[in-house]
Design a protein around this motif. Sequence first.
Motif, short mmCIF file in Angstrom:
data_model
loop_
_atom_site.label_atom_id
_atom_site.label_comp_id
_atom_site.label_asym_id
_atom_site.label_seq_id
_atom_site.Cartn_x
_atom_site.Cartn_y
_atom_site.Cartn_z
N HIS A 179 -1.48 -11.40 -10.89
CA HIS A 179 -1.01 -10.76 -9.67
C HIS A 179 -2.01 -10.01 -8.87
CE1 HIS A 179 3.03 -11.67 -11.08
NE2 HIS A 179 3.03 -10.75 -12.19
N GLY A 180 -3.17 -10.57 -8.80
CA GLY A 180 -4.33 -9.94 -8.27
C GLY A 180 -5.20 -9.28 -9.14
N ASN A 181 -4.88 -8.80 -10.17
CA ASN A 181 -5.53 -7.96 -11.33
C ASN A 181 -6.14 -8.73 -12.23
OD1 ASN A 181 -4.63 -5.47 -9.63
ND2 ASN A 181 -2.72 -5.74 -10.73
N GLU A 182 -7.41 -8.45 -12.40
CA GLU A 182 -8.24 -9.15 -13.67
C GLU A 182 -7.83 -8.83 -14.85
OE1 GLU A 182 -12.72 -10.50 -14.60
OE2 GLU A 182 -12.35 -9.51 -12.76
N SER A 203 -0.76 -8.31 -18.62
CA SER A 203 -0.39 -6.98 -18.16
C SER A 203 1.03 -6.39 -18.80
CB SER A 203 -0.19 -6.70 -16.55
OG SER A 203 0.72 -7.54 -16.08
N SER A 204 1.82 -7.35 -18.92
CA SER A 204 3.20 -6.72 -19.62
C SER A 204 3.76 -7.82 -20.57
CB SER A 204 4.28 -6.45 -18.56
OG SER A 204 4.55 -7.44 -17.77
N SER A 205 4.29 -7.79 -21.58
CA SER A 205 4.86 -8.92 -22.51
C SER A 205 5.98 -9.58 -21.83
CB SER A 205 5.32 -8.09 -23.68
OG SER A 205 4.32 -7.31 -24.23
N LEU A 206 5.78 -10.89 -22.26
CA LEU A 206 6.92 -11.76 -21.93
C LEU A 206 8.14 -11.97 -22.85
CD1 LEU A 206 4.82 -14.63 -19.90
CD2 LEU A 206 6.11 -12.57 -19.10
N SER A 207 9.02 -11.81 -22.49
CA SER A 207 10.50 -11.86 -23.52
C SER A 207 10.82 -13.28 -23.16
CB SER A 207 11.54 -10.97 -23.51
OG SER A 207 11.86 -10.69 -22.06
N ASN A 208 12.04 -13.76 -23.79
CA ASN A 208 12.42 -15.11 -23.84
C ASN A 208 13.10 -15.34 -22.20
OD1 ASN A 208 15.31 -16.77 -23.77
ND2 ASN A 208 14.00 -17.75 -24.72
N GLY A 209 12.45 -16.43 -21.61
CA GLY A 209 12.58 -16.81 -20.29
C GLY A 209 11.78 -15.99 -19.18
N GLY A 210 11.01 -15.01 -19.71
CA GLY A 210 10.13 -14.05 -18.84
C GLY A 210 9.25 -15.08 -18.07
N SER A 220 2.75 -15.18 -13.15
CA SER A 220 1.73 -16.03 -12.58
C SER A 220 0.37 -15.64 -12.70
CB SER A 220 2.11 -16.09 -11.00
OG SER A 220 3.42 -16.49 -10.58
N LEU A 221 -0.46 -16.51 -13.14
CA LEU A 221 -2.07 -16.47 -13.37
C LEU A 221 -2.64 -17.18 -12.51
CD1 LEU A 221 -1.69 -16.58 -17.40
CD2 LEU A 221 -1.41 -14.71 -16.03
N VAL A 222 -4.02 -16.74 -12.27
CA VAL A 222 -4.97 -17.46 -11.71
C VAL A 222 -6.17 -17.64 -12.50
CG1 VAL A 222 -6.49 -17.57 -9.90
CG2 VAL A 222 -4.27 -17.01 -9.43
N VAL A 223 -6.46 -18.72 -13.12
CA VAL A 223 -7.53 -19.11 -13.98
C VAL A 223 -8.77 -19.61 -13.23
CG1 VAL A 223 -8.17 -20.29 -16.24
CG2 VAL A 223 -6.05 -19.32 -15.92
N THR A 224 -9.84 -19.22 -13.12
CA THR A 224 -11.07 -19.39 -12.57
C THR A 224 -12.17 -19.64 -13.69
OG1 THR A 224 -10.49 -17.82 -10.52
CG2 THR A 224 -12.94 -18.83 -10.82
N THR A 225 -12.77 -20.87 -13.53
CA THR A 225 -13.82 -21.39 -14.37
C THR A 225 -14.94 -22.08 -13.42
OG1 THR A 225 -12.65 -23.38 -14.81
CG2 THR A 225 -12.43 -21.57 -16.46
N THR A 226 -16.04 -21.76 -13.76
CA THR A 226 -17.22 -22.41 -13.07
C THR A 226 -18.02 -23.19 -14.09
OG1 THR A 226 -18.52 -20.25 -13.22
CG2 THR A 226 -17.34 -20.40 -11.19
#
Length: 582
Positions: free
Chosen positions: A72-75, A91-98, A101-107
Motif C-alpha cells: 500500500h505504498g509503504n516499504e 504491515s498486518s497479519s493475514l488470517s484465512n481469506g485475507g 497487495s504488494l509491489v516487489v521491485t528487483t533490479t
Amino acid sequence: MRLWVLAVLVAVTTAQLVNRNVNRVVDLTTQIAKVTSEVEVENSGASVVNTYEVVVDPSAVKRLSYVSISEHGNELPIRKTSDGVYEATLSSSLSNGGKTSLVVTTTFTHSLEPYPRAINQPDNQLVRFHSNAYYYSVYSTVEQFSKFNLGSSKIESFTPRSPSNKESQTVKYGPYSNIPAKTSAKVTIHFENNSPFLTVSNLKRIVEVSHWGNIAVEEHYQLSHTGAKLKSQFSRLDFQRNPIGAPTAVKSFRTVLPASSKNVYYRDDIGNISTSNLRETDDANELEIRPRFPLFGGWQTKYYIGYSVPSYEMLSHSGQNYKLEFPFVDHSYDNLVIDDAEVRVILPEGASGFEIVYPNYEITREADEKVKTYLDTFGRPVLVFSAKNLEENHIKNIEIYYKFNPIMLLQEPLLVVIAFMVIFTTVIIFVRLDFSISVDENKEARERVAYLVEELFNATSKIKSSVSDETVELLATVKAKKDPKHFKNAKKEIDALYKTLTDEAAAVTKKIVSLSPSLADRVAEFNRREGERKSLLASISSLAEKVLGDKVSKTTCNEQENNLLSKLYTAQTAIEDSLAAL
C-alpha cells in the motif's frame, strides 16, 4: 529433529499463501533490468501469516542488485535469509481469506548481453536478455501477466510462448493461469539498445570531516564502457564529421552534487579537465563530465572529482555526541552501476565510540585505520566500508554516531603557537650565544679595542666640553670683568681637570697600542692633534693674562682671539677625525 519440524512449519506457511494475481513489468530501456511486480496475495490456509517470501530466479541471483517490497505504498522491512531469498514482514497479519497487495521491485545489473559482442563505429548495439516468462515464486500463482518494455521498436527476435506477442516497443507474455510454485519458462529477447552502458568498476569515496565547518568529499572513478566492443579502429575524422553517427559512444554524462557544494574540481592523472561544466540550481549542482575522449565499448577512463560542503549539511551534535549522515554513494550519472565501492570516512582526531546505522542493503565494514594529516599527533580514525553491485536505488544515507570532546578543537591552534614559540626561542638562543669551541683571540682583541676607543672618545668629549669650552668662556669673562682672583681660581680648576683627562687619555692610548700595534700610527696622529689643542688652550690663557695686565689693546685682543678660536675649532675637528679612524 528440530530442523525437520522447522522445515515442515515453513512448508505449511508457504502453502497457505497464494499469488492471486501478478502483473509484472520488466523495464529494459537502459543497461539495468528493472522488474516491478504487482502481486495480489491471499491467505488460503487456516493459520495466520505475517510474512511474505520473495525468491529470485536462481539463474539471475548473481546479477541481482536491489530488492524492495512495499505494501500500500509503504516499504516493508525485509531480511535476507539466503542468496536470492528475502522475507518481508507484512504491515498486518493475514488470517484465512485475507488479502493484500504488494509491489516487489528487483533490479539486475549486467543482465543485458551485447550480441554481437563487437560492432563497428557507426553500428547500433543489439542486446539479448534472458528471463523467465513467469513470475518466479515459492507460492503458486492463479493468474499472471508479463510485459517487457524495450525502448526500441527494432526487435530482432523473442522466444514465443503462447500466448505472447510483440507490440511496437514491448513484448508481452500471458496471461497465464494456475502456475505452480517455482516454475521456470526461459525466454530470450534480442533487440536494439543504444543507451549508455557505463559501469564504475571501482569507486573510492573519501569523506573527510572537520569540526571547523567543512566536510571535504573526493571520489575516484574507474569507469568502463561495458557495451559491445569497438571492432574496427576508431576514426576521429568520422566522429568529428558526424558525432551522432556513433550511437553507442558516450561523449558526456551528468553528475549531481549537493546544492551547497563548492570548490568543485574534476581531474585525472594528467591534470584538470577544462571541458567540464558546472550548472547551479536551487536543488542541486549539476556537473557535466566530458572525458578527454568519447567512450566506446571496451574503453575505460579514470578520473576523480571533489567538492566541499558546510558541516551543518551532514553533521549534527548534542554536547559530545555527534551524528554524521550522508549518502553512501551519490548520483554519478543516470542509470548508475557500480561493481565495487569503497567509502572511507576520516573523522577528527579524538573521535571514538562509533555506532553505525546502515541503509537497507548489504554493506561490509572493513578494519578501521589511522591517518595523519596536518597538525595531527596520534592520527585520525578512518572508518572503511565496502559494497558491491550498486545502482541508483542504493543512494541512501548511512548514519555514523560518535563521541568527540570539543576541547580537542584547541589542539591544532595550540600546536601552532607552541611551534612558533620553539622557533623564536631557538633563533634567540642561536643569535645571542656563542657556541664555538675555540676562543677567537683576534675577535676578543678587536672587541676590547672597540671598548677602549669608546672610552677615549668619552675622555676627549669631556676635554672639549669641560676644558676647551670653559677656557674660551673664561677669556670672555676676563674681557668683560677684570677679576684676577676669579681668573686665577678658574684657571687652576681647568688645568687640574685637563691634566686628569689627558692622563686618562694617555693611559687608554697606551692600551690600544699594546692590544693592536697596527693602530700605533693612528694613535700617534691622535696624540699630535691633542698636543695642538693643548698649545692653543695655553695661548688662550696667556691672552687672558695679558688682558688682565692691560698689556694688549682691545683691537689686538679681538684679532688674536678670533685667530686662536679658528685654529682651536680646526684642531678639535681633526681630533674627532682621528678618533673615527681608530
